[in-house]
Design a protein around this motif. Structure first.
Motif, short mmCIF file in Angstrom:
data_model
loop_
_atom_site.label_atom_id
_atom_site.label_comp_id
_atom_site.label_asym_id
_atom_site.label_seq_id
_atom_site.Cartn_x
_atom_site.Cartn_y
_atom_site.Cartn_z
N ARG A 107 3.17 -7.92 22.06
CA ARG A 107 4.13 -7.47 23.07
C ARG A 107 4.20 -8.50 24.20
O ARG A 107 5.28 -8.92 24.60
CB ARG A 107 3.65 -6.12 23.62
N GLN A 108 3.03 -8.92 24.67
CA GLN A 108 2.98 -9.88 25.78
C GLN A 108 3.65 -11.19 25.39
O GLN A 108 4.42 -11.76 26.16
CB GLN A 108 1.52 -10.11 26.21
N LEU A 109 3.36 -11.65 24.17
CA LEU A 109 3.95 -12.93 23.74
C LEU A 109 5.47 -12.81 23.60
O LEU A 109 6.21 -13.71 24.00
CB LEU A 109 3.31 -13.38 22.42
N ARG B 31 17.74 -16.38 22.97
CA ARG B 31 17.80 -16.81 24.37
C ARG B 31 18.60 -18.10 24.50
O ARG B 31 19.42 -18.25 25.39
CB ARG B 31 16.38 -17.04 24.91
N ASP C 100 -1.09 -7.88 22.43
CA ASP C 100 -0.92 -9.34 22.51
C ASP C 100 0.46 -9.77 22.04
O ASP C 100 1.07 -10.68 22.59
CB ASP C 100 -1.97 -10.05 21.64
N THR D 219 -1.42 -18.71 17.31
CA THR D 219 -2.42 -18.09 18.17
C THR D 219 -3.84 -18.43 17.73
O THR D 219 -4.80 -17.89 18.26
CB THR D 219 -2.22 -16.56 18.21
N ASP E 134 13.51 -9.05 26.61
CA ASP E 134 13.67 -8.24 27.83
C ASP E 134 12.90 -6.93 27.70
O ASP E 134 12.39 -6.40 28.67
CB ASP E 134 15.15 -7.92 28.05
N LEU F 114 7.46 -10.90 25.26
CA LEU F 114 8.05 -10.90 26.61
C LEU F 114 8.01 -12.32 27.20
O LEU F 114 8.94 -12.76 27.85
CB LEU F 114 7.32 -9.91 27.51
N THR F 115 6.92 -13.04 26.91
CA THR F 115 6.78 -14.40 27.43
C THR F 115 7.85 -15.34 26.87
O THR F 115 8.37 -16.18 27.57
CB THR F 115 5.37 -14.96 27.09
N VAL F 116 8.15 -15.19 25.57
CA VAL F 116 9.12 -16.12 24.96
C VAL F 116 10.57 -15.69 25.15
O VAL F 116 11.48 -16.36 24.69
CB VAL F 116 8.84 -16.39 23.47
N ASP G 142 7.73 -8.71 15.15
CA ASP G 142 7.10 -9.48 16.22
C ASP G 142 6.15 -10.54 15.65
O ASP G 142 5.21 -10.98 16.30
CB ASP G 142 6.36 -8.55 17.20
N ARG H 37 4.34 -21.76 20.52
CA ARG H 37 3.60 -20.64 21.11
C ARG H 37 3.32 -19.54 20.09
O ARG H 37 2.51 -18.65 20.34
CB ARG H 37 4.36 -20.07 22.30
#
Ligand code: ZN
Length: 348
Positions: A208-210, A190, A206, A319, A217, A212-214, A178, A316
């Motif tokens: 994990r969130q990023l 994607r 953080d 950070t 699934d 999922l954002t980029v 990650d 993105r």
């Protein structure tokens, strides 16, 4: 001029160094505007790479051409450009075959050439074939710098992993890692039309969130056999046909071979550190192992178009943004995993 120097383990700092000059007619001098700290720079920072104190560091940078040699005509003084993490002549058999990472006359910043990316000025060999002009060469909008800077390394590398994996539409893929390359691979998967993207990462919320954002699934934050079991549960035991390995440790390779289904492909782009692989393990299950160092220069023009058109935002993965003279803090943030990737602003 000022450039970052590796003084020894956990010690990098900006120092006054000799100003580079054009020494070959195919050179260009680039005034760096933005540089990145790479996960692979951390191996040097931690004293785990065979880099002697005093060496320059950094291989991801963009900026403006301020001087050129007499045989340089594709890039011109005033052009804004991005450099790949390795320079290449564009002429040799490997370059013509699309494997610029193996260029016979190529090399790495701070090694085969003195200058490296984390500094004010860089002498760039084979400027015409190494550098990629940003659009028409005009100064890019400040808001584009992070996206453009990923073209030096992580976004092409993530793309390379996906391309080598043979990922196509409706595929399921597991991405191991990650960090910036893993997240880049998620974006590339994607774009390739993957049906399901499962990321195996850390317990860091953080990240994990990023992920999922980029485009991920699912995000699995356990390791080893537990991660393999979770992939088995998600896929009802079928596992996945494509695995992208972006870490480079024995554990991540073992996990990759654990989650790939028979006949599938494991593509690795994380620089392997002391990994041993038993071919018999691949043989019994018809697993294809592919990947390797990304010929970034080959991917850059296409990905540049995508970024300039606003179709993707690989920046993105950054950070944190710091000025060059706070480079020590940038390395510290990444070393402690408090930042995924740091952007260093230079000049301006
Ligand atoms: Zn070459």
């Amino acid at each position: 001029m000022h450039a970052v120097v590796f003084n020894g383990p956990h010690d990098v700092a900006v120092r006054e160094v000799a100003e580079p000059r054009i020494t070959d007619p195919m050179d260009a001098l680039v005034a760096v505007r933005a540089a990145a700290v790479c996960g692979s720079d951390l191996w040097t920072y931690r004293g785990m790479a065979s880099v002697a104190p005093g060496a320059r560091i950094g291989h991801e940078f963009l900026g403006q051409v301020v001087d050129t040699g007499s045989l340089t005509d594709q890039v011109r003084v005033g052009d804004w450009v991005v450099a790949p993490f390795r320079y290449s002549d564009g002429q040799c058999e490997y370059c013509r075959a699309g494997l610029t990472s193996s260029c016979t006359h190529g090399g790495f910043w701070g090694r085969e050439v003195l200058d490296a990316g984390q500094g004010e000025l860089v002498r760039v060999p084979f400027a015409d074939s190494t550098l990629v002009r940003i659009g028409d060469g005009d100064e890019p909008d400040e808001s584009m710098l992070a996206d453009l800077l990923t073209l030096s390394d992580v976004y092409p590398t993530g793309t390379h992993a996906v391309v080598k994996a043979g990922l196509d539409a409706y595929s399921s893929v597991v991405v191991i890692g990650d960090g910036a390359v893993g997240l880049s691979a998620v974006m590339a998967a994607r774009r390739a039309g993957a049906d399901e993207v499962i990321v195996l990462g850390s317990a860091h919320p953080d990240r994990r969130q990023l992920a999922l954002t980029v485009g991920a699934d699912r995000f699995i934050s356990v390791r080893g056999a537990d991660a393999v079991q979770q992939v088995a549960d998600i896929t009802h035991g079928a596992m996945v046909s494509h695995v992208v390995e972006c870490v480079g440790t024995q554990g991540s390779f073992d996990t990759a071979f654990g989650v790939v289904r028979d006949g599938g492909t494991v593509s690795y782009v994380g620089l392997p550190h002391q990994v041993s692989i038993d071919p018999a393990r691949l043989f019994m299950h018809n697993i294809t192992l592919t990947g390797g160092m990304c010929p970034a220069r080959v991917y850059m023009p296409l990905l540049m178009d995508e970024v300039l058109a606003g179709r993707s935002h690989p920046g993105r993965v950054f950070t944190a943004t710091l000025p060059l003279d706070r480079v020590g803090r940038a390395y510290e943030l990444m070393d402690r995993r408090e930042s995924i990737k740091c952007l260093l602003t230079v000049g301006a």
